[in-house]
Scaffold this active site. Structure first.
Site, PDB file in Angstrom:
ATOM      1  N   CYS A 153       0.887  -1.192  -0.043  1.00  0.00           N
ATOM      2  CA  CYS A 153       0.001  -0.187  -0.112  1.00  0.00           C
ATOM      3  C   CYS A 153       0.864   1.308  -0.098  1.00  0.00           C
ATOM      4  O   CYS A 153       2.093   1.113  -0.355  1.00  0.00           O
ATOM      5  CB  CYS A 153      -0.883   0.278   1.149  1.00  0.00           C
ATOM      6  SG  CYS A 153       0.141   0.077   2.770  1.00  0.00           S
ATOM      7  N   HIS A 197      31.080   4.383  11.726  1.00  0.00           N
ATOM      8  CA  HIS A 197      30.650   3.260  10.670  1.00  0.00           C
ATOM      9  C   HIS A 197      31.614   3.484   9.149  1.00  0.00           C
ATOM     10  O   HIS A 197      31.482   4.316   8.424  1.00  0.00           O
ATOM     11  CB  HIS A 197      28.997   3.634  10.300  1.00  0.00           C
ATOM     12  CG  HIS A 197      28.252   2.659   9.402  1.00  0.00           C
ATOM     13  ND1 HIS A 197      28.644   2.287   8.150  1.00  0.00           N
ATOM     14  CD2 HIS A 197      27.275   1.766  10.031  1.00  0.00           C
ATOM     15  CE1 HIS A 197      27.863   1.377   7.728  1.00  0.00           C
ATOM     16  NE2 HIS A 197      26.874   0.975   8.720  1.00  0.00           N
TER      17      HIS A 197
END
Length: 633
Positions: free
Chosen positions: A31, A555
């Site tokens: 959806c 990271h």
């Protein structure tokens, strides 16, 4: 986690694996914000695993579906998902899909979700024409108005054809046969015959009298037609010789299904939809305050479980029968209340991360899409959702005294569709909706400023955000608590503003303030005295906490989790104490580049919301002695 996912195929593949693999998947639909998967067997830890994936906002298990809330990029993930699984030829029995109610809800979602934005766009165009006509009365007589008007009504007039396309996919039947049958239902010739029958004339088919039912803008007749067609086509394919099958199966399907629909399916299903609509209208007309309280207060709870598509046939039946509908008026107030709750959190929160998420969720709420607001903020803190529901109920009850209606269908009811409540025949309608909406948006803001918005209940499961978001109270004993603090670079390389990192999880600042470095050597060192509080299993992400309480995420590279730790060598373990300048890790830059991955390394202060300001120094390059940040406490 919100944000753009660069590797949609990887996310789709991870979801497939987490839910038990291709063999455990019956069907998948999407959806506006969710990937909806029907599984043969539920997996005990699938919800936790999928919710922890970068780019997934949350997971909801309900109505026989495993619903993965992704947000605006759900289309890309869905396309990759269906490319990985062979669900079109899945022979699993439909009985495995759960209860009848769950299967009905799943069908409504699968049928309406793909074209809901088309209906929403048409509804906004209708609302715009209402405003233009109010400002320029003669505009309605122009050819421009006539063209725009029939354009705005076209998706509703030919709604059965849209349903034929999506329902044929859901029921796994030939799309072109389904479209041919449903196109016959909206044929101008049939409209003329129905009008003749309504005037008192009798028209028969094989001596059976036809009714005056018309099918433009109808929902249930084409839906039932395609459902039954799926069985008829399957039966005919088994009975007819393969040589003549391509010609005679479509021919017989049309000859059987179109008359069957106008004789039986259409009148019966239309009567059913109108009956449900009449039942709601009886409540809305006789006890309007109760109807308003129920819809205004509980509509967003229904949205949480993804069962809201079930009311679409009733709403469209109201527009078809009466040209107006009160349900969507109350619906709009419920949506605006959740937007108000997000705004209340934005005004109250001190955390920049919460404010940024609130802005994003609030913007989507303006367009009638409340899942980001619900999952990203309101349910996350609980109180805002409750205040939003209370405010929606209150606003809808007040609006109920003004006979509120929508006079044009809103695919996504919300602030932009308020004009759909304007009508000269019901002048009080728009005033009721506006007053109710004002209450709905102001009341949660006031309640949140008085009572607060509660504690953060979100857990960040993605490996790149696995550092627990603890409060700075853990460092309250630091003697430097009231002093500004400088932090040096953990690596050598080119400094890049965080906003330019090609990954919105980082560039949006949702994880905290920081910068990024494109390393020129292979060493990572401790930028302060502190401890190692997190090491990702794939070794590509490391979390540190300074002795003064600064929490830092490093990271190494983007999407390097896919390398399974191969290019990384760690010199510390979780829990180790480190001194400024200690070697923490080494990494092979060439291996990362050969894997077609970027070496850009985000360096994020994940608890930056706990400080007055985090100032990134204006430097173009860094060594391990370069000051990167000044943290103002």
């Amino acid at each position: 986690m919100g944000g753009k996912i660069r590797d949609y195929r990887k996310l789709a593949g991870d979801i497939v694996e987490a839910v038990g693999g291709e063999d455990n998947i019956i069907s998948a639909t999407r959806c506006a914000t969710r990937l909806r998967i029907v599984l043969k067997r539920s997996q005990s830890d699938a919800k936790r695993k999928v919710a922890a994936m970068p780019g997934v906002i949350t997971v909801v298990e309900n109505s026989g579906q495993f619903q993965v809330v992704i947000g605006q990029h759900v289309g890309e993930v869905y396309d990759e998902f269906i490319g990985l699984v062979n669900i079109e030829t899945n022979e699993e029995s439909q009985e495995n899909k759960g209860t009848i109610l769950n299967r009905i809800i799943a069908t409504m979602s699968a049928v309406f979700a793909p074209f809901i934005y088309i209906l929403a766009a048409a509804g906004i165009l209708q609302g715009t024409l209402i405003l233009v006509n109010l400002a320029w009365e003669s505009f309605a007589a122009t050819g421009t108005y006539q063209v725009l008007s029939f354009l705005s009504w076209a998706p509703f007039t030919f709604l059965p054809i849209f349903i034929a396309i999506t329902a044929s996919k859901h029921f796994k039947t030939n799309m072109y046969i389904a479209v041919a049958c449903c196109a016959a239902l909206v044929s101008p010739t049939w409209a003329e015959m129905a009008a003749s029958i309504a005037d008192g004339n009798t028209i028969t088919f094989l001596n059976l009298p036809l009714t005056e039912t018309v099918y433009t803008s109808s929902v249930l007749p084409p839906l039932f037609l395609v459902w039954i067609l799926s069985y008829v086509e399957k039966f005919l394919n088994k009975q007819i010789n393969v040589i003549v099958r391509p010609l005679f199966v479509p021919l017989l399907c049309m000859i059987i299904m179109v008359p069957l629909t106008i004789l039986l399916i259409g009148p019966a299903s239309t009567m059913g939809a109108n009956g449900i609509a009449n039942g709601y209208n009886f409540l809305a007309e006789n006890v309007p305050a109760l109807a308003g309280a129920i819809i205004g207060g509980f509509w967003q709870a229904i949205v949480i479980f993804g069962v809201h598509w079930g009311v679409t046939p009733m709403v469209l039946a109201n527009f078809d029968q009466y040209g107006r509908d009160s349900f969507q008026a109350y619906q709009t107030i419920a949506v605006i209340a959740q937007v108000g709750a997000v705004l209340g959190v934005f005004l109250k929160a001190k955390s920049q991360e919460v404010k940024k998420v609130g802005v994003s969720a609030g913007i989507t709420g303006i367009f009638g899409i409340t899942e980001p607001a619900i999952y990203g903020v309101n349910l996350r803190f609980k109180k805002p959702f409750i205040f939003g529901c209370l405010s929606g109920a209150t606003g809808a009850v007040v609006a109920s005294f003004f006979n509120p209606y929508y006079f044009a269908y809103a695919g996504l009811p919300g602030p932009l569709t308020l004009v759909n409540g304007i009508s000269s025949d019901y002048p009080s309608s728009i005033w009721g909706i506006l007053i109710g909406s004002a209450i709905a948006i102001i009341m949660p803001i006031v309640l949140i400023q008085i009572f607060g918005f509660g504690e953060d209940t979100a857990t960040d499961g993605a490996d790149s955000n696995a550092i627990e978001n603890q409060e700075v109270a853990a460092a309250s004993d630091s003697q430097t608590m009231n002093k500004d603090e400088e932090m040096t670079s953990p690596m050598t390389g080119k400094v890049i503003p965080l906003s330019q990192v090609p990954d919105e999880v980082f560039s949006s600042g949702a994880m905290g303030e920081g910068i990024a470095i494109e390393p020129s050597d292979n060493k990572l060192v401790a930028p302060f005295d502190g401890a190692v509080i997190m090491i990702a299993p794939s070794k590509h992400a490391i979390g540190l906490r300074s002795d003064s309480g600064i929490e830092l995420l490093i990271h190494i590279g983007l999407d390097t989790v896919t390398l399974d730790g191969q290019p990384f060598t760690l010199h510390v373990k979780d829990g180790d104490k480190v001194k400024k300048g200690d070697l923490i890790a080494e990494f092979d830059l060439e291996s990362i580049k050969q894997a077609n991955l970027k070496t850009i390394t985000p360096i994020i202060i994940t608890n930056s919301h706990a400080y007055k300001k985090v100032i990134a120094e204006d430097v173009q390059s860094s060594t391990v002695t370069t000051n990167l940040f000044t943290i103002v406490k």
